[in-house]
Design a protein around this motif. Structure first.
Motif, PDB file in Angstrom:
ATOM      1  N   UNK A   1       0.984  -3.417 -10.213  1.00  0.00           N
ATOM      2  CA  UNK A   1       0.328  -3.608  -8.913  1.00  0.00           C
ATOM      3  C   UNK A   1       0.720  -2.496  -7.949  1.00  0.00           C
ATOM      4  N   UNK A   2       1.957  -2.053  -8.011  1.00  0.00           N
ATOM      5  CA  UNK A   2       2.396  -0.937  -7.157  1.00  0.00           C
ATOM      6  C   UNK A   2       1.631   0.333  -7.525  1.00  0.00           C
ATOM      7  N   UNK A   3       1.463   0.571  -8.823  1.00  0.00           N
ATOM      8  CA  UNK A   3       0.743   1.757  -9.275  1.00  0.00           C
ATOM      9  C   UNK A   3      -0.722   1.705  -8.829  1.00  0.00           C
ATOM     10  N   UNK A   4      -1.331   0.553  -8.928  1.00  0.00           N
ATOM     11  CA  UNK A   4      -2.720   0.401  -8.493  1.00  0.00           C
ATOM     12  C   UNK A   4      -2.845   0.596  -6.978  1.00  0.00           C
ATOM     13  N   UNK A   5      -1.917   0.055  -6.230  1.00  0.00           N
ATOM     14  CA  UNK A   5      -1.918   0.236  -4.770  1.00  0.00           C
ATOM     15  C   UNK A   5      -1.723   1.702  -4.402  1.00  0.00           C
ATOM     16  N   UNK A   6      -0.817   2.384  -5.080  1.00  0.00           N
ATOM     17  CA  UNK A   6      -0.605   3.811  -4.822  1.00  0.00           C
ATOM     18  C   UNK A   6      -1.849   4.625  -5.159  1.00  0.00           C
ATOM     19  N   UNK A   7      -2.515   4.263  -6.256  1.00  0.00           N
ATOM     20  CA  UNK A   7      -3.762   4.936  -6.615  1.00  0.00           C
ATOM     21  C   UNK A   7      -4.761   4.833  -5.472  1.00  0.00           C
ATOM     22  N   UNK A   8      -4.989   3.628  -4.992  1.00  0.00           N
ATOM     23  CA  UNK A   8      -5.981   3.412  -3.936  1.00  0.00           C
ATOM     24  C   UNK A   8      -5.582   4.115  -2.642  1.00  0.00           C
ATOM     25  N   UNK A   9      -4.319   4.044  -2.291  1.00  0.00           N
ATOM     26  CA  UNK A   9      -3.849   4.627  -1.027  1.00  0.00           C
ATOM     27  C   UNK A   9      -3.887   6.143  -1.031  1.00  0.00           C
ATOM     28  N   UNK A  10      -3.753   6.750  -2.191  1.00  0.00           N
ATOM     29  CA  UNK A  10      -3.643   8.207  -2.260  1.00  0.00           C
ATOM     30  C   UNK A  10      -4.866   8.898  -2.847  1.00  0.00           C
ATOM     31  N   UNK A  11      -5.921   8.144  -3.139  1.00  0.00           N
ATOM     32  CA  UNK A  11      -7.119   8.720  -3.742  1.00  0.00           C
ATOM     33  C   UNK A  11      -7.784   9.703  -2.776  1.00  0.00           C
ATOM     34  N   UNK A  12      -8.178  10.839  -3.300  1.00  0.00           N
ATOM     35  CA  UNK A  12      -8.854  11.875  -2.512  1.00  0.00           C
ATOM     36  C   UNK A  12     -10.128  12.276  -3.239  1.00  0.00           C
ATOM     37  N   UNK A  13     -11.083  12.790  -2.507  1.00  0.00           N
ATOM     38  CA  UNK A  13     -12.364  13.191  -3.097  1.00  0.00           C
ATOM     39  C   UNK A  13     -12.159  14.186  -4.238  1.00  0.00           C
ATOM     40  N   UNK A  14     -11.217  15.085  -4.090  1.00  0.00           N
ATOM     41  CA  UNK A  14     -10.971  16.089  -5.125  1.00  0.00           C
ATOM     42  C   UNK A  14     -10.499  15.467  -6.439  1.00  0.00           C
TER      43      UNK A  14
END
Length: 184
Positions: free
Chosen positions: A7-20
């Motif tokens: 869940x932490x990894x999924x949250x980090x993915x969403x929080x740090x996602x960038x268009x690039x």
């Protein structure tokens, strides 16, 4: 990796996602899903429950006649607070059951991802690209949570309401994190 960190990894993915980080074909698909969602929201116009929710959203927006709020209620083209505009747009986009569905997670992502992400984007002046990044984050998180919950979850709960709350949060986070400076 242990399950306690997923869940932490999924949250980090969403929080740090960038268009690039997102492949062009995924961004293009997000655009298609946004257009499809708009159509579903407009299809809700005239539905009695949607009209009641929309009227409530307009009446309770907490704004004066000269300042109607930053976020648009699509079926009336009137503005309200981000929360209430998202509520009205979500209701409109789900009532006709024309919105998208992800079968593996038994989940309607668009109706819980686009309304809050759009309302937040409008409120802070985020770009269209920011909105699409938010949608990708919301879809990815919501679908993964829905698949984790499994089909048995749907026998008791509506996955769009349960996994959808997490998907909505995942979608709003990236938009809110890209707050634009106020015009001078």
């Amino acid at each position: 990796m242990t399950n306690q960190h997923l869940s932490r990894e999924l949250a980090n993915f969403a929080a740090n996602l960038k268009a690039a980080d997102i492949p062009d074909e995924v961004m293009s698909r997000a655009e298609d899903l946004l257009v499809d969602w708009f159509g579903s929201a407009i299809a809700g116009k005239g539905s009695r429950p949607v009209e009641i929710i929309t009227q409530f959203a307009q009446d309770m927006g907490g704004f004066t006649a000269t300042h109607a709020g930053p976020s648009e209620i699509l079926i009336t083209r009137k503005n309200s607070s981000p929360f209430l505009a998202a509520m009205a747009n979500a209701a409109a986009s789900h009532v006709a059951e024309q919105d998208d569905v992800h079968n593996g997670s038994v989940f309607h992502p668009a109706t819980v991802v686009f309304p809050p992400a759009l309302a937040c984007a409008q409120a802070i002046g985020a770009s269209g690209e920011d909105l699409l990044v938010a949608a990708v984050a919301g879809y990815e998180v919501g679908i993964r949570v829905g698949e984790f919950l499994g089909r048995s979850h749907y026998k008791v709960f509506h996955t769009t309401g349960t996994a959808g709350t997490i998907a909505a949060a995942a979608a709003v986070g990236p938009v809110a994190g890209r707050r634009r400076p106020a015009p001078a």
